[in-house]
Every structure is written in structure tokens, then in C-alpha cells.
Design an enzyme around this catalytic site. Sequence first.
Site, PDB file in Angstrom:
ATOM      1  N   THR A   3       1.183  -1.038   0.085  1.00 34.88           N
ATOM      2  CA  THR A   3       0.175  -0.205  -0.391  1.00 34.88           C
ATOM      3  C   THR A   3       0.722   1.318   0.226  1.00 34.88           C
ATOM      4  OG1 THR A   3      -1.940  -1.311   0.971  1.00 34.88           O
ATOM      5  CG2 THR A   3      -1.849   1.306   1.171  1.00 34.88           C
ATOM      6  N   GLU A   4       1.898   1.163   0.506  1.00 36.30           N
ATOM      7  CA  GLU A   4       2.528   1.998   0.948  1.00 36.30           C
ATOM      8  C   GLU A   4       3.794   2.876  -0.792  1.00 36.30           C
ATOM      9  OE1 GLU A   4       2.212   4.319   2.940  1.00 36.30           O
ATOM     10  OE2 GLU A   4       1.410   3.649   5.448  1.00 36.30           O
ATOM     11  N   SER A   5       4.446   1.720  -0.515  1.00 35.66           N
ATOM     12  CA  SER A   5       4.854   2.051  -1.818  1.00 35.66           C
ATOM     13  C   SER A   5       5.150   1.132  -3.041  1.00 35.66           C
ATOM     14  CB  SER A   5       6.878   1.965  -1.402  1.00 35.66           C
ATOM     15  OG  SER A   5       6.542   0.301  -1.848  1.00 35.66           O
ATOM     16  N   TYR A  11      -6.518   4.658   3.555  1.00 42.27           N
ATOM     17  CA  TYR A  11      -5.891   3.551   3.451  1.00 42.27           C
ATOM     18  C   TYR A  11      -5.874   2.271   4.495  1.00 42.27           C
ATOM     19  CZ  TYR A  11      -1.288   2.550   5.514  1.00 42.27           C
ATOM     20  OH  TYR A  11       0.096   1.940   5.559  1.00 42.27           O
TER      21      TYR A  11
END
Length: 248
Positions: A138-140, A235
Site C-alpha cells: 500500500t505504501e510503496s 488507507y
Amino acid sequence: MQIDPRNSRQLLELQLSNINNQTNGSAVPTGSTTDFSNMMDGLLNADTRSLSDAENQASTSKRSNDGLLWLQLGSTYSPDLNTVSSSRAGSLESLLASNNAGQADSGKSVPTDFESLISQASAKYGVPESLIKAVIDTESGFNPNVVSSAGAKGLMQLMDGTAAGLGVSDSFDPAQNIDAGTKYLSLQLQRFGGQEKMALAAYNAGPGRLSRLGVTNDSELMSMLHLLPVETQNYITKVERARFKYSV
């Protein structure tokens, strides 16, 4: 203003020299008065520079301290980065199991390019591999060199202040980033008693924002989710979907 004794002596000697010349009827040497003024100005400027430097150092120190993770997390965090309590990791695993009854993680997950690093971090901090992978996804998107518009860096998108507080010297180094990011996530899970949605919201928006919101568990969080930034609202769902993808 404080003046060094050696400079005070030079000033007095120069001033006395001017007075003696005037008393003896001698012409004051050209530049004597100017020399005295210049020396005084120099001392004043030096003192001002010293004060300015001290203020700048204090400001820099404050900024650095503001970014230290242990000041944000309180007593749950120990700055001894080389010491990890196995009992603490076990305690977190127990918390997660009790909060996810009927949805226990198998401990297995779909392999990635950073499998060994994720596996080590999971065992070290008690965070399920599938959750670590979901956060990285999800982040990168598993890109170790990505930088967000806010300045977050690397696989688990560490902000510079958080990275510094966790002892990271290079946020683009996958080993350091995964270890620190997983530790930070584990601290949030411990802080919120194993409540995963709370921990994820804190990871994204910061634990202080949740504290100000006044929520203490996942149910309360979901009922007040609309009060958090839209990014944080999305998120949690994104990470949970990604986790399903990596779970076996």
C-alpha cells in the site's frame, strides 16, 4: 553581552593610549579612535553572531527532538534499538490473536522480493508477515526508491523524523526500512492493544491524531472515521485488501 577578558584588556590599552596622547599634547595617531570603534563593533558583532548561532543550535535541537519517535510514543518505546524483547513480540502476537479470533493468521504469506527481510522483521517484532507485506504494498508498491510528496521514503514510507528516531541512516536501504517500519507498526499495535485498524490509522496519520479524536478501539474508530483525513479513511481498507492478497 559577555566580552572575553583578553579583548577587554586590548580595549583598555587602546583607550589609555588615546588618553595619554591627548594629555601629552601629542596628536592622536590617525585611526586610533577609529581602531577603538572598529574593535568595539567587531566585539558586538561577534557577540551577536554567537547569540545567533546559539539560537540556531537551540532551534535545530528542538526540531530534531520533535522528530524523535520515543517522544511521540511515550513509555511504550525504548530507544535501545539493538535490544528487542522476545516476550514483547510474543505479547503482541497474543494481542493480535485475541483481537482477531476466528481470523488467526496462518503465519504464511505469498513470497515477495524481500522475503527474508520481511520474515526476520516479523519474527523480531511479532507482526504477521502478511500485514507487513500489505503495508509495503500500500505504501510503496514494493518500490524501495519511492519518495512521496510529503517526503516519506522507501518501502514502508518513513518520514525523516521517524527514521531518525528509529536509528535509520538510509531510508532507501530495504533492510533498514523494513526493520524500522515494522518496529514502528509493532509499537502502534502495542499502543492500541492489538487493534489493527487503530494501528494502521496511527501508522498513516500519526498516533497523536487518534488521541485527539478520543477513540480507543477499532469500533469507535470506524464510527468516527469520517473525521480523519480521506487518505487515512482509504488507507485502512487498502491495507486490509492487500493483506488478503498476501495471506495463504
